[in-house]
Design a protein around this motif. Structure first.
Motif, PDB file in Angstrom:
ATOM      1  N   THR A 272      32.912  41.631  22.741  1.00  0.00           N
ATOM      2  CA  THR A 272      31.386  41.806  22.472  1.00  0.00           C
ATOM      3  C   THR A 272      30.670  40.891  22.098  1.00  0.00           C
ATOM      4  O   THR A 272      29.315  40.369  22.286  1.00  0.00           O
ATOM      5  CB  THR A 272      31.161  43.396  21.845  1.00  0.00           C
ATOM      6  OG1 THR A 272      32.120  44.146  22.780  1.00  0.00           O
ATOM      7  CG2 THR A 272      29.799  43.820  21.935  1.00  0.00           C
TER       8      THR A 272
ATOM      9  N   THR B  62      36.717  35.124  35.047  1.00  0.00           N
ATOM     10  CA  THR B  62      37.623  35.907  34.338  1.00  0.00           C
ATOM     11  C   THR B  62      37.264  36.156  33.005  1.00  0.00           C
ATOM     12  O   THR B  62      37.858  36.430  31.948  1.00  0.00           O
ATOM     13  CB  THR B  62      38.969  35.379  34.847  1.00  0.00           C
ATOM     14  OG1 THR B  62      39.201  34.189  34.439  1.00  0.00           O
ATOM     15  CG2 THR B  62      39.369  35.773  36.040  1.00  0.00           C
TER      16      THR B  62
ATOM     17  N   PRO C 244      34.412  37.661  29.903  1.00  0.00           N
ATOM     18  CA  PRO C 244      33.290  38.687  29.793  1.00  0.00           C
ATOM     19  C   PRO C 244      32.082  38.181  30.096  1.00  0.00           C
ATOM     20  O   PRO C 244      31.193  39.106  30.628  1.00  0.00           O
ATOM     21  CB  PRO C 244      33.702  39.174  28.192  1.00  0.00           C
ATOM     22  CG  PRO C 244      34.907  38.694  27.922  1.00  0.00           C
ATOM     23  CD  PRO C 244      35.227  37.481  28.694  1.00  0.00           C
TER      24      PRO C 244
ATOM     25  N   ASP D  85      35.219  44.412  45.345  1.00  0.00           N
ATOM     26  CA  ASP D  85      35.213  44.880  44.174  1.00  0.00           C
ATOM     27  C   ASP D  85      34.739  43.884  43.405  1.00  0.00           C
ATOM     28  O   ASP D  85      34.290  44.344  42.208  1.00  0.00           O
ATOM     29  CB  ASP D  85      36.581  45.361  43.892  1.00  0.00           C
ATOM     30  CG  ASP D  85      37.016  46.911  44.516  1.00  0.00           C
ATOM     31  OD1 ASP D  85      36.592  48.006  43.872  1.00  0.00           O
ATOM     32  OD2 ASP D  85      37.280  46.879  45.369  1.00  0.00           O
TER      33      ASP D  85
ATOM     34  N   ASP E 107      46.135  45.161  34.331  1.00  0.00           N
ATOM     35  CA  ASP E 107      46.082  45.963  33.043  1.00  0.00           C
ATOM     36  C   ASP E 107      46.062  44.845  31.867  1.00  0.00           C
ATOM     37  O   ASP E 107      45.450  45.241  30.779  1.00  0.00           O
ATOM     38  CB  ASP E 107      47.502  46.598  33.020  1.00  0.00           C
ATOM     39  CG  ASP E 107      47.422  47.654  33.905  1.00  0.00           C
ATOM     40  OD1 ASP E 107      46.217  48.004  34.553  1.00  0.00           O
ATOM     41  OD2 ASP E 107      48.432  48.340  34.168  1.00  0.00           O
TER      42      ASP E 107
ATOM     43  N   GLU F 284      43.734  42.551  31.146  1.00  0.00           N
ATOM     44  CA  GLU F 284      42.510  42.437  31.042  1.00  0.00           C
ATOM     45  C   GLU F 284      41.600  43.396  30.521  1.00  0.00           C
ATOM     46  O   GLU F 284      41.950  44.410  30.485  1.00  0.00           O
ATOM     47  CB  GLU F 284      41.519  41.976  32.239  1.00  0.00           C
ATOM     48  CG  GLU F 284      42.485  40.463  32.944  1.00  0.00           C
ATOM     49  CD  GLU F 284      42.396  39.399  31.958  1.00  0.00           C
ATOM     50  OE1 GLU F 284      41.231  39.143  31.220  1.00  0.00           O
ATOM     51  OE2 GLU F 284      43.354  38.578  31.993  1.00  0.00           O
ATOM     52  N   PRO F 285      40.469  43.001  29.537  1.00  0.00           N
ATOM     53  CA  PRO F 285      39.775  44.250  28.911  1.00  0.00           C
ATOM     54  C   PRO F 285      39.307  45.197  29.871  1.00  0.00           C
ATOM     55  O   PRO F 285      38.906  46.253  29.467  1.00  0.00           O
ATOM     56  CB  PRO F 285      38.720  43.273  28.254  1.00  0.00           C
ATOM     57  CG  PRO F 285      38.602  42.070  28.822  1.00  0.00           C
ATOM     58  CD  PRO F 285      40.082  41.759  29.246  1.00  0.00           C
ATOM     59  N   ASP F 286      38.846  44.943  31.217  1.00  0.00           N
ATOM     60  CA  ASP F 286      38.246  45.901  31.918  1.00  0.00           C
ATOM     61  C   ASP F 286      38.873  45.363  33.431  1.00  0.00           C
ATOM     62  O   ASP F 286      39.418  44.465  33.840  1.00  0.00           O
ATOM     63  CB  ASP F 286      36.810  45.656  32.196  1.00  0.00           C
ATOM     64  CG  ASP F 286      36.338  44.476  32.321  1.00  0.00           C
ATOM     65  OD1 ASP F 286      36.165  43.939  33.795  1.00  0.00           O
ATOM     66  OD2 ASP F 286      36.119  43.517  31.573  1.00  0.00           O
ATOM     67  N   GLU F 287      38.511  46.517  34.311  1.00  0.00           N
ATOM     68  CA  GLU F 287      39.332  46.327  35.447  1.00  0.00           C
ATOM     69  C   GLU F 287      38.823  45.198  36.653  1.00  0.00           C
ATOM     70  O   GLU F 287      39.517  44.542  37.327  1.00  0.00           O
ATOM     71  CB  GLU F 287      39.032  47.738  36.669  1.00  0.00           C
ATOM     72  CG  GLU F 287      39.788  47.632  37.870  1.00  0.00           C
ATOM     73  CD  GLU F 287      39.514  48.955  38.802  1.00  0.00           C
ATOM     74  OE1 GLU F 287      40.802  49.452  39.053  1.00  0.00           O
ATOM     75  OE2 GLU F 287      38.612  49.405  38.644  1.00  0.00           O
ATOM     76  N   ARG F 288      37.346  45.148  36.487  1.00  0.00           N
ATOM     77  CA  ARG F 288      36.801  43.879  37.442  1.00  0.00           C
ATOM     78  C   ARG F 288      37.472  42.765  37.014  1.00  0.00           C
ATOM     79  O   ARG F 288      37.755  41.795  37.841  1.00  0.00           O
ATOM     80  CB  ARG F 288      35.253  44.089  37.062  1.00  0.00           C
ATOM     81  CG  ARG F 288      34.698  43.040  37.952  1.00  0.00           C
ATOM     82  CD  ARG F 288      33.093  43.152  37.932  1.00  0.00           C
ATOM     83  NE  ARG F 288      32.516  41.829  38.616  1.00  0.00           N
ATOM     84  CZ  ARG F 288      31.159  41.733  38.590  1.00  0.00           C
ATOM     85  NH1 ARG F 288      30.145  42.527  37.962  1.00  0.00           N
ATOM     86  NH2 ARG F 288      30.645  40.597  39.008  1.00  0.00           N
ATOM     87  N   THR F 289      37.344  42.348  35.675  1.00  0.00           N
ATOM     88  CA  THR F 289      38.004  41.308  35.258  1.00  0.00           C
ATOM     89  C   THR F 289      39.490  41.072  35.540  1.00  0.00           C
ATOM     90  O   THR F 289      40.089  39.970  36.084  1.00  0.00           O
ATOM     91  CB  THR F 289      37.777  40.837  33.589  1.00  0.00           C
ATOM     92  OG1 THR F 289      36.582  41.111  33.364  1.00  0.00           O
ATOM     93  CG2 THR F 289      38.281  39.592  33.122  1.00  0.00           C
TER      94      THR F 289
END
Length: 698
Positions: A296, A511, A513, A556, A662, A664-669
């Motif tokens: 963030t 890849t 944020p 996706d 898994d 990565e911090p979020d599914e899309r990444t």
């Protein structure tokens, strides 16, 4: 009865190859024998000339396993001088030997990596970048471009072993896919990336030969050759605009050291030895990076709004003068009133020049005001008097107060450590929550004590440019650009404000944020909003079955992108295996692929790499890490998924796709990271999984 040599085309071509190699050796010997003793005025000129000669000798090296030429063009008519030599801007290395040449009808040209001429100066091999070579990449049955015959050559370990002809003017001959071209594309590789000069496709060639003045952005999916296109574009521009780029410089920017090591031999193989390579972190290395930000925080620090915050904070140091200044010269006293000084300061602020340049101009402006008074009093001061007034102690003291020096690192340090200072200059730009996110929990006491993060270093680079203009290069190639933040784009853009850029990337492979959402937005941050965006959708490197499987993820991760369509006739080797025995099955898959010719990559989630390394070691299987060079004895590379981007292997074993997601911090990444890992194979892929596959791949 054996065929006479003069009637055997392959023998004739081998003879031409031998003669060309001999001519190249003679060219190198000529350079090595140069005596510069009596042609240099001083030791500086001698050192420069010696360096140039040394570079020339290296460029003339004959690499035994690298084909000296890979194609032949038979023209119907003699090419015009402009097409042969390329005009004023395109006169490259072969220009001296082409100038004044009498062209024959039906001229024949051998196309290769560099120009070679005989003792009389007649070309034996033409540089692939010369305009006369362009039809080798662009000519077709529909548009033969005055070519009657295009011949491709096949090589084995540097020996010419085959040829293949296309008669472009023969209506009876059907157009067919070149077998030699396919073989060259699929040829196994061991070691670093190699050039694709023999296999450049028409749509790639258009980008490679685009002009220097305009910037180009290439959106290309896996296996479309965007990295190779960018590197060959550098080589072409250095050929076509050598003198200009020799003055202004060129730079290739990659995502990490492993990637740069992988591509570092491409340009030298094309005879270009002067191109600098760096990462974005290298460019902004004003301080030692020892820390890391939460995702963030990094996103906010990488936001283009931070440039506004920095500008506000920097110029807050400028204060309007409230008192005049008195300059004493001899028995005379000259006073510049406060209102005049205020006008000077306001004018400099309005001009929007660099903070440091304005600070240097301020004492000269004050001195000029004093000189005006001297002239009115009947004196005749000159430039020396003005400079003396500018250096006057009273003037220097005023400048120090009104327009103080600012250290960029200390400026960023104060912003990140002082909540009140940040709030004063980020108000209306960053929200209160965003300000809290970028503030250090434990403020550092000094620049050296601070644990700077990569994003902090970019902020310092921005502040440095606000104070003093960054040097601009003639051309910059930015690869894997989709992973840059807006502030990183600005940092790269500063390096080519007066030059042009080639931007390479794939939105589906972002890849980070802060990954790029659109090329138009990215190019705006780069300062190249006018750049042309080209899309490469033909896949040359990734097998059909592999790219089709990986493309299941596109809805996706990048729903607007066109899937890559593989043009490979060979569908490649592809298998999905349930690894009931865990790492033992992964190791077995590696052994299986190592029985084939070429390089093998084992790609896994970063957290699983130590376990896999131990399993390989227990089985006695040697391996190297990304960035380390493979050999014929050690052809396996163990690759953390986070470092796989931009790399290629003949065969890949992909371990536990769900673990890659898994990690990565979020599914899309995570799915984007998986898309990268799935598309690193050139000839075959084995996917092993002990747990379930991601539903998008089911």
């Amino acid at each position: 009865m054996s065929t006479p040599v003069h009637d055997d085309p392959l023998s004739r071509e081998r003879s031409h190859l031998a003669a060309s190699r001999s001519a190249l050796r003679a060219m190198r010997a000529d350079v090595e024998s140069l005596d510069i003793t009596d042609v240099t005025a001083n030791w500086v000129n001698a050192a420069v000339l010696e360096s140039q000669i040394e570079q020339r000798i290296k460029a003339l090296a004959d690499l035994s396993e690298t084909p000296l030429f890979f194609g032949r063009l038979d023209y119907v008519h003699a090419p015009g001088a402009e097409r042969a030599e390329g005009g004023e801007e395109s006169k490259g290395r072969e220009a001296p030997s082409l100038q004044g040449r009498r062209w024959e009808t039906g001229e024949r040209f051998y196309v290769g990596r560099r120009h070679v001429h005989d003792a009389d100066g007649d070309p034996m091999v033409i540089d692939w970048r010369a305009p006369v070579s362009q039809p080798f990449y662009r000519a077709s049955k529909k548009d033969p471009q005055d070519i009657s015959l295009r011949r491709r050559f096949g090589y084995t370990a540097g020996d010419l072993t085959a040829y293949e002809d296309e008669h472009l003017l023969d209506p009876a001959e059907a157009a067919a896919t070149s077998k030699l071209l396919q073989q060259e594309i699929e040829r196994p590789r061991v070691g670093p990336m190699r050039d694709i000069v023999a296999t450049i496709q028409p749509e790639q060639d258009e980008i490679v030969r685009a002009g220097l003045t305009g910037s180009v952005c290439v959106q290309g999916g896996p296996g479309t050759g965007k990295t190779a296109v960018g590197l060959h574009r550098v080589a072409y521009l250095l050929y076509a605009h050598r003198e200009r780029l020799a003055r202004t410089g060129t730079l290739v920017i990659g995502p990490n050291r492993s990637f740069l090591h992988y591509i570092e031999q491409v340009l030298p193989a094309l005879g270009e030895l002067t191109v600098r390579q760096a990462t974005v972190d290298d460019l902004v290395a004003h301080v030692e990076v020892r820390g890391a930000d939460e995702a963030t925080t990094a996103v906010i620090k990488g936001d283009a709004r931070m440039a506004q915050v920095l500008r506000r904070a920097l110029y807050s140091h400028v204060t309007l003068p409230t008192e005049g200044v008195v300059v004493v010269r001899g028995s005379r006293r000259w006073r510049v009133a406060a209102y005049e000084l205020e006008e000077i300061v306001r004018e400099l602020l309005a001009r929007d020049i660099r903070y440091g340049a304005a600070r240097e101009a301020l004492p000269q402006r004050i001195a000029h005001a004093v000189l005006v008074q001297m002239e009115r009093a009947g004196e005749a001061p000159d430039d020396r008097v003005q400079n003396a007034v500018a250096r006057n102690a009273a003037v220097k003291a005023l400048v120090k107060t009104v327009w103080p020096q600012v250290d960029p690192a200390r400026l960023v340090l104060r912003l990140l450590a002082d909540a009140d200072f940040l709030a004063e200059h980020a108000g209306g730009i960053l929200t209160e929550d965003e300000q809290k996110a970028v503030l250090w929990v434990k403020p550092a006491r000094s620049v050296k004590a601070a644990k700077w993060s990569p994003a902090d270093a970019v902020l310092i680079d921005e502040a440095t440019d606000l104070i003093e203009r960054t040097h601009s290069l003639g051309h910059v190639v930015l690869d894997e650009a989709q992973d840059l933040s807006p502030m990183q784009y600005r940092a790269v853009g500063r390096r080519c404000t007066t030059g042009s850029a080639t931007v390479l990337g794939d939105l589906a492979q972002g890849t980070t944020p802060w990954a790029t959402r659109s090329w138009e937005e990215a190019l705006g941050h780069l300062g190249k909003g006018e750049a042309v965006v080209e899309e490469l959708t033909a896949g040359f490197r990734v097998p059909t079955d592999v790219i089709a499987y990986a493309s299941r993820l596109l809805p996706d991760i990048a729903p607007g992108l066109t899937p890559v369509a593989s043009i490979r006739e060979n569908p490649g080797f592809f298998d999905i295996r349930a690894a009931g025995a865990g790492t033992a099955d992964v190791v077995a898959a590696c052994r299986e692929l190592l029985e084939r010719e070429g390089s093998v990559g084992l790609i896994a989630a970063d957290a699983r790499v130590p376990e896999l390394a131990a399993a390989l070691g227990a089985e006695g299987i040697g391996y190297v890490g990304p960035g380390e060079e493979t050999t014929h004895a050690t052809r396996l590379t163990l690759v953390p998924a986070s470092l796989a981007k931009g790399l290629e292997y003949d065969y890949v074993v992909l371990d536990e796709p769900q673990a890659v997601v898994d990690g990565e911090p979020d599914e899309r990444t995570g799915l984007r990271r998986l898309y990268v890992a799935l598309t690193r194979a050139v000839s075959g892929l084995i996917v092993t999984h002990a747990t379930g596959l991601p539903p998008q791949l089911a």
